[in-house]
Design a protein around this motif. Structure first.
Motif, short mmCIF file in Angstrom:
data_model
loop_
_atom_site.label_atom_id
_atom_site.label_comp_id
_atom_site.label_asym_id
_atom_site.label_seq_id
_atom_site.Cartn_x
_atom_site.Cartn_y
_atom_site.Cartn_z
N HIS A 200 -0.85 7.11 -8.21
CA HIS A 200 -0.72 7.36 -6.77
C HIS A 200 -1.99 7.99 -6.23
O HIS A 200 -2.98 8.13 -6.93
N HIS B 280 2.93 9.58 -0.72
CA HIS B 280 2.72 8.67 0.42
C HIS B 280 2.48 9.47 1.70
O HIS B 280 1.72 9.07 2.56
N ASP C 66 6.46 10.35 -5.62
CA ASP C 66 5.91 9.20 -4.89
C ASP C 66 6.02 9.36 -3.38
O ASP C 66 5.06 9.16 -2.65
N HIS D 239 -0.19 3.58 -3.42
CA HIS D 239 -0.19 3.56 -4.88
C HIS D 239 -1.58 3.17 -5.36
O HIS D 239 -2.34 2.56 -4.62
N HIS E 99 3.82 3.98 -11.69
CA HIS E 99 2.49 3.60 -11.20
C HIS E 99 1.73 4.87 -10.83
O HIS E 99 2.32 5.93 -10.66
ZN ZN Z 1 5.70 4.43 -3.49
#
Ligand code: ZN
Length: 459
Positions: A381, A340, A336, A422, A379
């Protein structure tokens, strides 16, 4: 799937499923490279209703694109990762809610983790507390402890980051990580009769094994309550924790006392490095499979998982109740974080790292078939594999994979220069062992709570 050389194996896998009394489409058991180990995993643990142990592996932000990218780069498009070879695979939805309980289509890790940890949805940013009323909700780790199971949490993030936090703390906001970080959680402070910061709550919960980053957070001074004047690390020691900070310390940790491993001041530095994606793309690059910022003696996620399993199993042996097992969560957090940052090499290295932890978990389950192993994400991405001729408006990078081919990855869920976002897509959930068939089809992540609770017969 269904290419000729695998036909016999598929048929056999399907037969094993039918013997177990569960009708599962052959496609669900298909795996092109998992081979006999998949089938034996199925026939060993599948069909049993009760699990002694649960190992839950979370790839933070590990949607289908992230898995595919790591597969293409490392083992090749036709290869299979360890996480690809679970016998049973489904998809689950991850949306969070607003304070009125209406859908918020893109979750963060706090609301998402709360979903499987408590079986209930909440608002983004909240840690195992209800959406409107902000009341604590019982977590799967708390239930496991109440039922006499050993518990553990391993992460590459700070141990106070959202995904580990949802198991052993309740906070109005995920930012309330240490005693000096309580601004967004006025009613959670010890002075107000609350449980304190996420770090304080995690050690107060006496989780048997806590391994990850976030040492600086635990070194903050407590300013209220019975531990006033101590750091959270000192509080942990007072509560009986062995505190370790590197691989040698971890190797020396013994069961009998809980273990707090803090292997970096903040998040554990990632394993791989490379050029970040850029506007107009990058020159074709190979990832560097090392990181100068990663201190020597930093244990890998794989090594931490192996040690956590040893410690938890030994604790239960020592307890004398052979029927009671453990609940362990393992998080690959920086898939994650590098997504990002539009850093494909960092992201792929962390996905590969989690995949090695999956291998450890599945090897344990092969020896202990009364273990439910689940691998999923919290989740989707931003990263997308796009054609080489595409010219995305955002950030992109061209990689040269291990099989020598070029691959273009695009990060365009936000303006270049801002944190990439996300997505609200469903994500994969894969499992083996008792109750694993519950992951089939399209479920919601809150149902993972019920799956674990049912498998462990938690009351
Ligand atoms: Zn995140």
């Amino acid at each position: 799937m269904g290419s000729r050389p695998y036909g016999r194996r598929l048929a056999w896998g399907a037969a094993a499923l039918l013997v177990a009394g569960v009708a599962v489409p052959a496609a669900a058991s298909a795996s092109q490279s998992g081979g006999a180990s998949d089938v034996s995993a199925l026939s060993a643990g599948h069909g049993a209703k009760k699990a002694k142990n649960v190992i839950l592996l979370i790839g933070d932000g590990m949607g289908d694109s992230e898995i595919t990218l790591a597969r293409d780069y490392t083992v090749g498009a036709a290869g299979r990762l360890n996480m690809d070879t679970f016998p049973l695979t489904g998809a689950y939805t991850t949306y969070s809610v607003d304070k009125n309980g209406k859908p918020d289509y893109v979750t963060d890790s706090a609301a998402s983790g709360t979903g499987w940890a408590t079986g209930q949805k909440t608002v983004n940013g909240r840690i195992s507390k209800s959406p409107g009323t902000d009341k604590p909700m019982t977590t799967i780790l708390e239930l496991a402890q109440k039922n006499g199971l050993a518990t553990g949490s391993v992460t590459t993030a700070e141990l106070t980051d959202a995904t580990p936090a949802v198991l052993a703390s309740h906070a109005t906001d995920r930012s309330c990580q240490g005693p000096a970080d309580m601004k967004a959680c006025p009613s959670d402070t010890v002075a107000k009769g609350g449980p304190g910061s996420i770090a304080e709550q995690s050690v107060n919960h006496k989780v048997d094994v806590l391994l990850g980053g976030g040492k600086a957070r635990f070194d903050q001074k407590i300013t209220e309550g019975p531990y006033r004047g101590m750091t959270v690390t000192e509080q942990a020691q007072k509560l009986g924790y062995q505190v370790v900070t590197d691989d040698k310390g971890l190797a020396g940790a013994r069961s009998g006392k809980p273990v707090l491993g803090l292997f970096a001041p903040g998040n554990v530095p990632v394993e791989w490095t490379g050029k970040p994606a850029a506007q107009g793309g990058t020159d074709p690059q190979r990832c560097v499979t090392s990181n100068p910022e990663r201190a020597a003696g930093t244990p890998s996620l794989e090594a931490q998982t192996r040690k956590a399993l040893q410690l938890l199993e030994q604790k239960q042996k020592d307890s004398g109740d052979r029927k009671k097992g453990f609940f362990l969560q393992v998080e690959g957090a920086s898939i994650d974080k590098r997504d990002h940052a539009a850093d494909p090499c960092g992201q792929i290295g962390e996905t590969a790292s989690l995949d090695r932890a999956v291998k450890v978990a599945r090897a344990y389950a092969a020896e202990h078939p009364d273990t439910l192993v689940v691998t999923t994400a919290d989740h989707g991405h931003t990263s997308q594999i796009v054609p080489l001729e595409a010219t995305p408006p955002g950030l992109s990078s061209t990689l040269v994979t291990n099989e020598g081919q070029q691959l273009k990855v695009n990060y365009s869920t936000n303006t270049p220069g801002k944190s990439q976002e996300h997505t609200g897509t469903q994500v994969r959930i894969a499992a083996q062992g008792p109750q694993a068939e519950r992951v089939l089809g399209v479920t919601d992540q809150t149902q993972l709570f019920t799956t674990i609770r049912t498998a462990l017969s938690l009351r």
